[in-house]
Design a protein around this motif. Structure first.
Motif, short mmCIF file in Angstrom:
data_model
loop_
_atom_site.label_atom_id
_atom_site.label_comp_id
_atom_site.label_asym_id
_atom_site.label_seq_id
_atom_site.Cartn_x
_atom_site.Cartn_y
_atom_site.Cartn_z
N VAL A 23 1.34 -3.40 -3.67
CA VAL A 23 0.48 -2.96 -2.57
C VAL A 23 -0.86 -2.53 -3.11
O VAL A 23 -1.90 -2.88 -2.58
N GLN A 24 -0.83 -1.80 -4.22
CA GLN A 24 -2.09 -1.34 -4.80
C GLN A 24 -2.91 -2.51 -5.30
O GLN A 24 -4.12 -2.56 -5.10
N THR A 27 -4.81 -4.32 -2.49
CA THR A 27 -5.87 -3.60 -1.80
C THR A 27 -7.15 -3.70 -2.62
O THR A 27 -7.18 -3.28 -3.76
#
Length: 190
Positions: A23-24, A27
């Motif tokens: 997820v990081q 982003t």
């Protein structure tokens, strides 16, 4: 027995870490603080092209001014060395600003010729008022460019540039010129 209880816990922790990292990684990072001031300065320089075009309309002088362009690029190369910047990259940056500025001038002159008149606005003096402004902007542009250089190779650079640039576009002509002026800010693999 203790080992069999720890294994599911370890697997769930590993999966959580994997998903959290994914997820990081997905982003995009925010634009660096140095980008917007640089773009604002570039845009300010482009807006001055309107005034330059008015002086060219009035005087009948050509837009192309090779000696002045060469002087600007040579001065920028010298300043680049003092700021520990790559002189060739700085020369490309300034050449892009000049080409973008001329794009605005050619576009405006074509519009005014089609209308058979230019706007009825005050005309500052090219030599004594406009060029000193452009020289000051070039000095500021080089300082801001130096602050942005560490981010030029970031894979997110084109996205940052597109987002920040969009907020500065006032019309199609100036938008195209701003795209031209910033075309080489990001250095990423295509």
């Amino acid at each position: 027995m203790l080992h069999s209880l720890r294994l599911p816990h370890l697997l769930s922790c590993a999966l959580f870490g994997l998903f959290a990292g994914g997820v990081q990684a997905g982003t995009p990072s925010p634009a660096p603080d140095s980008l917007l001031p640089l773009l604002v300065t570039i845009n300010e320089r482009l807006n001055i092209a309107d005034l330059v075009a008015l002086t060219k309309w009035d005087s009948g002088k050509p837009i192309q001014d090779t000696p002045r362009e060469t002087q600007l690029i040579d001065n920028a190369r010298k300043k680049a060395e003092g700021q520990k910047l790559n002189p060739d990259e700085v020369a490309e940056l300034i050449a892009a600003q000049i080409e973008a500025n001329k794009l605005v001038q050619y576009g405006l002159l074509a519009q005014w010729r089609a209308a058979d008149k230019a706007p009825d606005t005050p005309r500052p003096d090219l030599i004594n008022q406009i060029r000193p402004q452009l020289d000051e902007l070039q000095h500021r542009l080089l300082q801001q460019y130096a602050d942005f250089v560490p981010y030029r190779n970031d894979p997110n650079c084109p996205n940052w540039l597109g987002t920040e640039r969009a907020s500065l576009i006032k019309d199609q002509l100036h938008g195209q010129a701003l795209i031209r002026a910033t075309g080489e800010l990001c250095v990423t693999a295509q």
